[in-house]
Design a protein around this motif. Structure first.
Motif, mmCIF file in Angstrom:
data_model
loop_
_atom_site.group_PDB
_atom_site.id
_atom_site.type_symbol
_atom_site.label_atom_id
_atom_site.label_comp_id
_atom_site.label_asym_id
_atom_site.label_seq_id
_atom_site.Cartn_x
_atom_site.Cartn_y
_atom_site.Cartn_z
ATOM 1 N N SER A 131 0.855 -1.184 0.000
ATOM 2 C CA SER A 131 0.000 0.000 0.000
ATOM 3 C C SER A 131 0.891 1.234 0.000
ATOM 4 N N PHE A 132 0.437 2.284 -0.661
ATOM 5 C CA PHE A 132 1.169 3.545 -0.691
ATOM 6 C C PHE A 132 0.208 4.674 -1.004
ATOM 7 N N TRP A 133 0.605 5.890 -0.670
ATOM 8 C CA TRP A 133 -0.222 7.074 -0.866
ATOM 9 C C TRP A 133 -0.029 7.615 -2.271
ATOM 10 N N VAL A 134 -1.146 7.959 -2.917
ATOM 11 C CA VAL A 134 -1.132 8.550 -4.252
ATOM 12 C C VAL A 134 -1.931 9.850 -4.219
ATOM 13 N N LYS A 135 -1.671 10.698 -5.187
ATOM 14 C CA LYS A 135 -2.431 11.951 -5.274
ATOM 15 C C LYS A 135 -2.707 12.265 -6.733
ATOM 16 N N GLY A 136 -3.747 13.045 -6.917
ATOM 17 C CA GLY A 136 -4.109 13.534 -8.244
ATOM 18 C C GLY A 136 -4.372 15.027 -8.156
ATOM 19 N N THR A 137 -5.038 15.574 -9.158
ATOM 20 C CA THR A 137 -5.327 17.013 -9.147
ATOM 21 C C THR A 137 -6.470 17.352 -8.204
ATOM 22 N N LYS A 138 -7.342 16.391 -7.891
ATOM 23 C CA LYS A 138 -8.480 16.651 -6.998
ATOM 24 C C LYS A 138 -8.169 16.346 -5.534
ATOM 25 N N SER A 139 -7.669 15.150 -5.252
ATOM 26 C CA SER A 139 -7.445 14.737 -3.864
ATOM 27 C C SER A 139 -6.348 13.682 -3.817
ATOM 28 N N GLN A 140 -6.168 13.116 -2.644
ATOM 29 C CA GLN A 140 -5.197 12.040 -2.494
ATOM 30 C C GLN A 140 -5.833 10.891 -1.720
ATOM 31 N N GLY A 141 -5.203 9.736 -1.787
ATOM 32 C CA GLY A 141 -5.732 8.559 -1.120
ATOM 33 C C GLY A 141 -4.659 7.495 -0.999
ATOM 34 N N LYS A 142 -4.973 6.433 -0.270
ATOM 35 C CA LYS A 142 -4.047 5.323 -0.072
ATOM 36 C C LYS A 142 -4.494 4.145 -0.919
ATOM 37 N N MET A 143 -3.627 3.736 -1.835
ATOM 38 C CA MET A 143 -3.933 2.619 -2.702
ATOM 39 C C MET A 143 -3.383 1.335 -2.083
ATOM 40 N N ARG A 144 -4.181 0.285 -2.110
ATOM 41 C CA ARG A 144 -3.757 -1.011 -1.583
ATOM 42 C C ARG A 144 -3.931 -2.060 -2.670
ATOM 43 N N PHE A 145 -2.902 -2.898 -2.795
ATOM 44 C CA PHE A 145 -2.920 -3.966 -3.792
ATOM 45 C C PHE A 145 -2.475 -5.249 -3.107
ATOM 46 N N ARG A 146 -3.298 -6.301 -3.234
ATOM 47 C CA ARG A 146 -2.964 -7.584 -2.645
ATOM 48 C C ARG A 146 -3.207 -8.676 -3.679
ATOM 49 N N SER A 147 -2.192 -9.515 -3.865
ATOM 50 C CA SER A 147 -2.266 -10.589 -4.838
ATOM 51 C C SER A 147 -1.495 -11.786 -4.300
ATOM 52 N N ILE A 148 -1.999 -12.988 -4.595
ATOM 53 C CA ILE A 148 -1.308 -14.202 -4.160
ATOM 54 C C ILE A 148 -1.172 -15.171 -5.327
#
Length: 185
Positions: A131-148
Motif C-alpha cells: 500500500s502507498f499514498w497517491v495523489k491527483g489534481t483533486k485529492s489524495q488517497g491510499k492505494m492497496r494492492f494484494r495478490s497471491i
C-alpha cells in the motif's frame, strides 16, 4: 679453523669468548616520538614502540553507526520496492482506471516525493500485499494492492485493489468495468 681455535691463537681467554658470544649486541633504545614532536624523518629499527592505549572510544559511536546502517538498509529496501514492476503496473492501472480518475483527478502519481511503500512484496513465494499514498489534481488517497499465487505453477490472483479516500471510505477498484487486473473466467 674454528672460532675457538682462532681465539686461542690470539690470546683471548675461553671464558671471555663465551661470555661475549652469548650476549646480544648492545643497542641504545631511542624513545618513540611524542605527539606534536615534529615530523618523523627517519625510521629506525631500534626505536621503541609507542604505548598502546586501551581506550574504547568506538563504543560511543557504535550506536550512531548502527542507526545509520539501519536507516540506509530501510531506504535501499524501500527504493527497491518503489522501482519494482508491481508498483509501476499498479500505478499505471490506477491512472487508466476511470473510477480512480473520478476520485483523484488527473496526473495521478505518488503523494510524497520519496514514496514509502509499506507491506510485503515477495514474488518468489507468491505474496504481494502493498500500500502507498497517491495523489491527483483533486485529492489524495491510499492505494492497496494484494495478490497471491496459490502454488508454484499458477499465476498470481489479485484479491484486493482498493483506494482509501482521505475521509476514510474505501472504494474497491477490482470490480469496476475497466479493471486491468480482472481475471477472465
Amino acid at each position: 679453523m674454528t672460532l675457538q681455535a682462532a681465539s686461542k691463537r690470539i690470546g683471548i681467554p675461553r671464558l671471555a669468548f663465551q661470555r661475549n658470544r652469548c650476549l646480544p649486541p648492545r643497542r641504545n633504545m631511542i624513545p618513540a616520538p611524542r605527539i606534536n614532536s615534529g615530523p618523523l624523518l627517519e625510521r629506525r629499527a631500534d626505536r621503541e614502540l609507542p604505548a598502546v592505549h586501551n581506550e574504547r572510544k568506538w563504543l560511543r559511536t557504535f550506536p550512531i553507526f548502527a542507526v545509520a546502517v539501519g536507516a540506509a538498509m530501510l531506504g535501499i529496501f524501500n527504493y527497491q520496492k518503489s522501482s519494482s514492476s508491481v508498483v509501476s503496473s499498479t500505478l499505471y492501472a490506477l491512472r487508466t482506471s476511470s473510477q480512480a480518475r473520478e476520485i483523484l483527478g488527473d496526473e495521478i502519481y505518488f503523494a510524497q516525493q520519496i514514496p514509502w511503500i509499506s507491506g510485503e512484496m515477495n514474488q518468489l513465494h507468491g505474496r504481494i500485499d502493498i500500500s502507498f499514498w497517491v495523489k491527483g489534481t483533486k485529492s489524495q488517497g491510499k492505494m492497496r494492492f494484494r495478490s497471491i499465487r496459490p502454488d508454484r505453477m499458477s499465476y498470481f490472483r489479485t484479491e484486493e485493489w482498493s483506494l482509501e479516500k482521505e475521509d476514510g471510505t474505501v472504494v474497491q477498484l477490482l470490480n469496476s468495468d475497466n479493471d486491468p487486473f480482472r481475471q477472465s473466467d
